[in-house]
Enzyme design. Structure first.
Site, PDB file in Angstrom:
ATOM      1  N   ARG A 146       0.857  -1.199   0.000  1.00  0.00           N
ATOM      2  CA  ARG A 146       0.000   0.000   0.000  1.00  0.00           C
ATOM      3  C   ARG A 146       0.883   1.235   0.000  1.00  0.00           C
ATOM      4  O   ARG A 146       0.588   2.242  -0.640  1.00  0.00           O
ATOM      5  CB  ARG A 146      -0.941  -0.005   1.220  1.00  0.00           C
ATOM      6  CG  ARG A 146      -1.616   1.336   1.418  1.00  0.00           C
ATOM      7  CD  ARG A 146      -2.846   1.312   2.322  1.00  0.00           C
ATOM      8  NE  ARG A 146      -2.819   0.368   3.399  1.00  0.00           N
ATOM      9  CZ  ARG A 146      -2.148   0.534   4.556  1.00  0.00           C
ATOM     10  NH1 ARG A 146      -1.462   1.629   4.785  1.00  0.00           N
ATOM     11  NH2 ARG A 146      -2.182  -0.401   5.485  1.00  0.00           N
ATOM     12  N   TYR A 168     -17.647  18.002 -13.499  1.00  0.00           N
ATOM     13  CA  TYR A 168     -18.121  16.619 -13.658  1.00  0.00           C
ATOM     14  C   TYR A 168     -19.144  16.275 -12.554  1.00  0.00           C
ATOM     15  O   TYR A 168     -18.918  16.611 -11.382  1.00  0.00           O
ATOM     16  CB  TYR A 168     -16.908  15.673 -13.603  1.00  0.00           C
ATOM     17  CG  TYR A 168     -17.271  14.223 -13.469  1.00  0.00           C
ATOM     18  CD1 TYR A 168     -18.027  13.586 -14.443  1.00  0.00           C
ATOM     19  CD2 TYR A 168     -16.861  13.488 -12.366  1.00  0.00           C
ATOM     20  CE1 TYR A 168     -18.372  12.255 -14.310  1.00  0.00           C
ATOM     21  CE2 TYR A 168     -17.199  12.153 -12.230  1.00  0.00           C
ATOM     22  CZ  TYR A 168     -17.964  11.547 -13.208  1.00  0.00           C
ATOM     23  OH  TYR A 168     -18.312  10.229 -13.071  1.00  0.00           O
ATOM     24  N   ASP A 205      -8.689  20.063 -12.856  1.00  0.00           N
ATOM     25  CA  ASP A 205      -9.008  18.720 -13.336  1.00  0.00           C
ATOM     26  C   ASP A 205      -8.763  18.748 -14.843  1.00  0.00           C
ATOM     27  O   ASP A 205      -9.531  19.339 -15.606  1.00  0.00           O
ATOM     28  CB  ASP A 205     -10.467  18.371 -13.008  1.00  0.00           C
ATOM     29  CG  ASP A 205     -10.817  16.949 -13.448  1.00  0.00           C
ATOM     30  OD1 ASP A 205     -10.146  16.431 -14.357  1.00  0.00           O
ATOM     31  OD2 ASP A 205     -11.764  16.375 -12.893  1.00  0.00           O
TER      32      ASP A 205
HETATM   33  C1  LIG Z   1     -13.561  15.445 -15.679  1.00  0.00           C
HETATM   34  C2  LIG Z   1     -13.657  14.221 -14.824  1.00  0.00           C
HETATM   35  N1  LIG Z   1     -13.069  14.213 -13.621  1.00  0.00           N
HETATM   36  C3  LIG Z   1     -13.139  13.134 -12.804  1.00  0.00           C
HETATM   37  C4  LIG Z   1     -13.837  12.009 -13.186  1.00  0.00           C
HETATM   38  C5  LIG Z   1     -13.916  10.821 -12.227  1.00  0.00           C
HETATM   39  O1  LIG Z   1     -13.093   9.806 -12.659  1.00  0.00           O
HETATM   40  P1  LIG Z   1     -13.341   8.229 -12.347  1.00  0.00           P
HETATM   41  O2  LIG Z   1     -14.572   7.831 -13.103  1.00  0.00           O
HETATM   42  O3  LIG Z   1     -12.091   7.584 -12.837  1.00  0.00           O
HETATM   43  O4  LIG Z   1     -13.539   8.107 -10.874  1.00  0.00           O
HETATM   44  C6  LIG Z   1     -14.447  11.963 -14.431  1.00  0.00           C
HETATM   45  C7  LIG Z   1     -15.189  10.757 -14.852  1.00  0.00           C
HETATM   46  O5  LIG Z   1     -15.906  10.755 -15.826  1.00  0.00           O
HETATM   47  C8  LIG Z   1     -14.366  13.106 -15.271  1.00  0.00           C
HETATM   48  O6  LIG Z   1     -14.959  13.126 -16.467  1.00  0.00           O
END
Ligand SMILES: Cc1ncc(COP(=O)(O)O)c(C=O)c1O
Length: 385
Positions: free
Chosen positions: A52, A104, A176
């Site tokens: 881990r 998201y 992001d």
């Molecule tokens: C812009 C964005 N950030 C974060 C995520 C979350 O990622 P995960 O589905 O791998 O948890 C997504 C998933 O679609 C996303 O589109």
């Protein structure tokens, strides 16, 4: 395999973080599928105690993505959401976060339904309007959390201006970067403090792994994320780490084609009489086309378009054959989806309307197929609308 300080992006994607395996010379980092490591004597070991905490496959990926984003350290997690959750532990009760308003849906759900239980507060603003961002800052604001382009209506935030504004207020800028990928934009170059990805998307690129990463710049953030990655334990598995590491080797090649196909589909749809509007930063009609040209290399593979009604969207989605009706994005195969009932179903309807996610909106993640096959499929499906 020493990379020089001059190494260019494609070379970094292929080699950073990886050395031939010291025991065999294997050129590809092996999948170290082990939970623990034998110690030579009490307190004598090779720097690996428990998987881990340390795993060579994961650590190779972490070094690789840190170099790709131009950051100082990377941390790999079991999903994009786990990565965002780990970053949220940089906050303390009473802190406030300003967030892009059409972030998201899963991020909104984490913030709104989980983290508000821990006395964190969130204000959602259109971060392409930096005056609105500044007005949203309070004395307790600690983070500005930005997605650019936004999903699915492709609004762009000026990353350099956002970083300058955040830093004037002693606030961290978190980006992001899932939607664009680091081939298209590298937020740390514009001043971001933390970058996150769902590696599920472009970094892995083959729709066969779920994962997430955080890339950090500040010493205090690096120290905390290393601690919390082990303390909470939401680590990426060795096999998934290996898959993503394989994916990043071809990121530049794939992104070139995603960019080309994204632009070609946007232009094709914009010229089609049944399409009312196309959201794509590469079109001169996009209100932030000039900003996109300044901060992006190409405009990515994501686009959305308006068909006017749920019924029209349904007919199109049921008529496509090559475009796969599915959530997610960033894989080599083209996906098509209906944000209002799929990716953004957890966003309340009135908020969806505010941010332009209508019932007639369709999203495409352009893959790397031959563009003529994609256009032919859309053409025949639009005939059914
Ligand atoms: C812009 C964005 N950030 C974060 C995520 C979350 O990622 P995960 O589905 O791998 O948890 C997504 C998933 O679609 C996303 O589109």
């Amino acid at each position: 395999m020493k990379l020089t300080s001059r190494a260019r992006f494609s070379t970094i994607c292929l080699h950073a973080g990886q050395e031939p395996d010291p025991s065999t010379g294997a050129i590809i980092t092996p999948i170290y599928q082990t939970s623990t490591y034998v110690q030579e004597a009490l307190g004598v070991h090779k720097g690996f105690e428990y998987a881990r905490t340390q795993n060579p496959t994961r650590m190779a990926l972490e070094g690789n993505v840190a170099a790709i984003e131009g950051g100082r350290a990377g941390f790999a997690f079991a999903s994009g959401m786990a990565a965002i959750g780990a970053m949220a532990t940089l906050l303390k009760a009473g802190d406030h976060v300003v967030v892009s308003d059409n972030t998201y849906g899963g991020t909104f759900r984490l913030f709104d339904k989980v983290l508000t239980r821990y006395q964190l507060s969130f204000t959602y603003v259109d971060t392409s309007d930096l005056d609105a961002v500044e007005r949203a800052f309070t004395r307790t604001t600690q983070m500005l959390f930005v997605e650019t382009p936004t999903n699915p209506v492709m609004r762009i935030t000026d990353l350099r201006a956002a970083a300058d504004l955040a830093h004037r207020h002693h606030v961290r800028l978190v980006v992001d970067n899932t939607f664009a990928s680091p081939y298209v934009q590298r937020p740390i170059e514009f001043g971001a403090d933390l970058v996150t990805h769902s590696t599920t998307k472009y970094l892995n690129g083959h729709s066969d792994s779920v994962g997430g990463v955080v890339i950090a710049q500040r010493d205090d953030d690096i120290e905390w994320l290393r601690f919390v990655q082990n303390a909470e334990g939401a680590i990426l598995s060795p096999f998934d780490s290996w898959l993503v590491l394989r994916g990043t080797k071809t990121l530049p090649l794939r992104m070139q084609r995603h960019n080309e196909n994204g632009l070609a589909l946007a232009e094709f749809l914009a010229a089609h009489p049944k399409v009312r509007h196309v959201y794509y930063p590469g079109l001169p009609t996009h209100p932030q086309h000039d900003l996109a040209k300044r901060q992006m290399r190409g405009f990515g593979g994501m686009l959305a378009f308006e068909l006017g009604s749920l019924e029209a969207a349904r007919r199109l989605l049921n008529a496509v054959t090559l475009h796969a009706l599915a959530e997610s994005l960033g894989g080599v195969e083209t996906l098509i989806s209906h944000p209002a009932t799929m990716t953004h179903a957890s966003v309340p309807p009135e908020r969806r309307r505010e941010i332009g996610i209508t019932d007639g909106l369709v999203r495409i993640s352009a893959g790397v197929e031959d563009i003529d096959d994609l256009k032919e499929d859309l053409s025949q499906a639009l005939a059914a609308v």
